[in-house]
Design an enzyme around this catalytic site. Sequence first.
Site, mmCIF file in Angstrom:
data_model
loop_
_atom_site.group_PDB
_atom_site.id
_atom_site.type_symbol
_atom_site.label_atom_id
_atom_site.label_comp_id
_atom_site.label_asym_id
_atom_site.label_seq_id
_atom_site.Cartn_x
_atom_site.Cartn_y
_atom_site.Cartn_z
ATOM 1 N N GLU A 119 0.851 -1.193 0.000
ATOM 2 C CA GLU A 119 0.000 0.000 0.000
ATOM 3 C C GLU A 119 0.883 1.237 0.000
ATOM 4 O O GLU A 119 2.083 1.141 0.280
ATOM 5 C CB GLU A 119 -0.901 0.003 1.235
ATOM 6 C CG GLU A 119 -1.860 -1.172 1.292
ATOM 7 C CD GLU A 119 -2.704 -1.199 2.569
ATOM 8 O OE1 GLU A 119 -3.463 -2.149 2.750
ATOM 9 O OE2 GLU A 119 -2.586 -0.237 3.368
ATOM 10 N N GLY A 123 4.549 -0.567 2.483
ATOM 11 C CA GLY A 123 5.217 -1.362 1.474
ATOM 12 C C GLY A 123 5.814 -2.603 2.100
ATOM 13 O O GLY A 123 5.184 -3.658 2.189
ATOM 14 N N TRP A 170 1.582 -0.412 -6.291
ATOM 15 C CA TRP A 170 2.759 -1.166 -6.752
ATOM 16 C C TRP A 170 2.458 -2.660 -6.819
ATOM 17 O O TRP A 170 3.263 -3.490 -6.394
ATOM 18 C CB TRP A 170 3.974 -0.889 -5.844
ATOM 19 C CG TRP A 170 4.277 0.564 -5.756
ATOM 20 C CD1 TRP A 170 4.613 1.411 -6.775
ATOM 21 C CD2 TRP A 170 4.206 1.378 -4.575
ATOM 22 N NE1 TRP A 170 4.767 2.685 -6.307
ATOM 23 C CE2 TRP A 170 4.541 2.697 -4.961
ATOM 24 C CE3 TRP A 170 3.928 1.124 -3.242
ATOM 25 C CZ2 TRP A 170 4.578 3.752 -4.055
ATOM 26 C CZ3 TRP A 170 3.971 2.158 -2.343
ATOM 27 C CH2 TRP A 170 4.288 3.462 -2.746
ATOM 28 N N ILE A 171 1.282 -2.974 -7.352
ATOM 29 C CA ILE A 171 0.851 -4.361 -7.469
ATOM 30 C C ILE A 171 1.157 -4.880 -8.879
ATOM 31 O O ILE A 171 0.608 -4.372 -9.864
ATOM 32 C CB ILE A 171 -0.661 -4.502 -7.180
ATOM 33 C CG1 ILE A 171 -1.011 -3.862 -5.829
ATOM 34 C CG2 ILE A 171 -1.064 -5.964 -7.238
ATOM 35 C CD1 ILE A 171 -0.240 -4.408 -4.649
ATOM 36 N N ARG A 254 11.052 -15.614 -1.645
ATOM 37 C CA ARG A 254 12.253 -14.783 -1.493
ATOM 38 C C ARG A 254 13.519 -15.462 -2.010
ATOM 39 O O ARG A 254 14.308 -14.824 -2.715
ATOM 40 C CB ARG A 254 12.401 -14.340 -0.038
ATOM 41 C CG ARG A 254 11.601 -13.090 0.252
ATOM 42 C CD ARG A 254 11.588 -12.697 1.701
ATOM 43 N NE ARG A 254 10.823 -11.456 1.884
ATOM 44 C CZ ARG A 254 10.295 -11.066 3.027
ATOM 45 N NH1 ARG A 254 10.443 -11.828 4.105
ATOM 46 N NH2 ARG A 254 9.627 -9.933 3.107
ATOM 47 N N GLN A 290 44.805 -7.093 -17.164
ATOM 48 C CA GLN A 290 44.537 -7.591 -15.816
ATOM 49 C C GLN A 290 43.364 -6.861 -15.166
ATOM 50 O O GLN A 290 42.561 -7.466 -14.454
ATOM 51 C CB GLN A 290 45.780 -7.449 -14.944
ATOM 52 C CG GLN A 290 45.649 -8.139 -13.591
ATOM 53 C CD GLN A 290 46.901 -8.019 -12.760
ATOM 54 O OE1 GLN A 290 47.208 -6.953 -12.248
ATOM 55 N NE2 GLN A 290 47.649 -9.117 -12.644
ATOM 56 N N GLN A 348 29.778 -1.571 -17.886
ATOM 57 C CA GLN A 348 31.012 -0.791 -17.920
ATOM 58 C C GLN A 348 32.038 -1.413 -18.866
ATOM 59 O O GLN A 348 32.727 -0.707 -19.614
ATOM 60 C CB GLN A 348 31.596 -0.681 -16.505
ATOM 61 C CG GLN A 348 32.666 0.371 -16.347
ATOM 62 C CD GLN A 348 32.103 1.791 -16.399
ATOM 63 O OE1 GLN A 348 30.895 1.984 -16.230
ATOM 64 N NE2 GLN A 348 32.959 2.756 -16.658
ATOM 65 N N GLY A 351 30.945 -0.752 -22.510
ATOM 66 C CA GLY A 351 30.963 0.627 -22.964
ATOM 67 C C GLY A 351 29.625 1.066 -23.521
ATOM 68 O O GLY A 351 28.569 0.504 -23.206
ATOM 69 N N GLU A 375 9.141 -7.470 -2.636
ATOM 70 C CA GLU A 375 9.112 -8.604 -1.712
ATOM 71 C C GLU A 375 10.071 -8.404 -0.537
ATOM 72 O O GLU A 375 10.668 -9.352 -0.019
ATOM 73 C CB GLU A 375 9.404 -9.919 -2.450
ATOM 74 C CG GLU A 375 8.294 -10.294 -3.420
ATOM 75 C CD GLU A 375 8.510 -11.640 -4.069
ATOM 76 O OE1 GLU A 375 8.872 -12.588 -3.343
ATOM 77 O OE2 GLU A 375 8.299 -11.746 -5.291
#
Length: 397
Positions: A119, A123, A170-171, A254, A290, A348, A351, A375
Amino acid sequence: MTAFSLEPAQTAWCEELRTLGERQLRPLAEKGDPGHVNRPLIAALGEAGLLDRMLDSGALDLCLLRESLARGCTEAETALALQGLGSHPLVRSGTPALRARWLPEVRAGRAVAAFALSEPGAGSDAAALALKAEREAGADTGAGTGPDAAAGPDAEPDGRGWRLTGEKCWISNAPEADFYTVFARTAPGTGSRGITAFLVPADRPGLTGTALDMLSPHPIGALEFDGVPVTADDVLGVPDRGFRVAMETLNLFRPSVGAFAVGMARAALDAAVEHTAARTAFGGVLKDLQAVSHQVAEMATRTEAARLLVYAAAAAYDAGEPGVPGRAAMAKLYATETAQYVVDTAVQLHGARALRRGHLLEHLYREVRAPRIYEGASEVQRTIIAKELYASREASA
């Protein structure tokens, strides 16, 4: 099978799932409209038997499903996971009538499910739910009869139903789902002990919803409840004990959120290894630098550590071992944080090409952020882990 290795048959199945995701499910995902339920994709999951397998599986099988699909097609993984999240309370705590009505449709990929817990003001703090379920007179509402049903004053019929008033936010799959597992407050001022879980079909009068424009490509929305009627026939489990239904679902899912994250990390790592082995710069191949090879090694090590933590938590859940909430929290926390690191590092190393719309890493970069929040955010997982540690200390003192 141990928590640290897979049998050859399991490894082969995972590769089959990855291939299915890449070759059959990804084309369906690409035809979908971002931010909306992709019903052809869900139907394909049903036809492939994956929804059936997901609903009947333990935690380890669920993790293997989610990780393998995530490597091949994150949209397919998410569609499957959301079906499971919305349907697991029905599987575990639904009445025979509710199961007969909805589960065949879910298994076939014809009905879309949603888990409506969060809600605007509640949350990760599920015990702070404010959606009201107020008693009304005149409805025949016998007690919940799911497997969680138990004798007690809260389970006794009293001839009244409830009206749901308030909102959820947010459902996932809202507002396009066919039914919602809704958690509402039936006993004010009682914290987590005054919450009831209901199965609410999307066509109930008074229930409306709006889509939210979010970073994640899957559908997320808000729901408004304006006196939505529910009866005891809609209760999942026992009135005032819905918090248990929510936590049982989250404890199962989870670790599998961690598996989703591991799948994304492995996809990003695969891309980074491929790119750095072929790309030339500064008079040589990137992998021979390296600074680059050490980054790839770190990505691989963290990904493998996350995978082992996820499988260990899943195996503990399936074995009924103690401390599952803490282990599930560790798995979700470490795997989602690791996936964020691995995907970011892969971007990264690639690029600017990785930032082009449509590139795998551009897609993963948008996907990987949300699992650290939903969750239970990373901070919530750390709180759970700490509580488990101190509770264990007090128990042994």
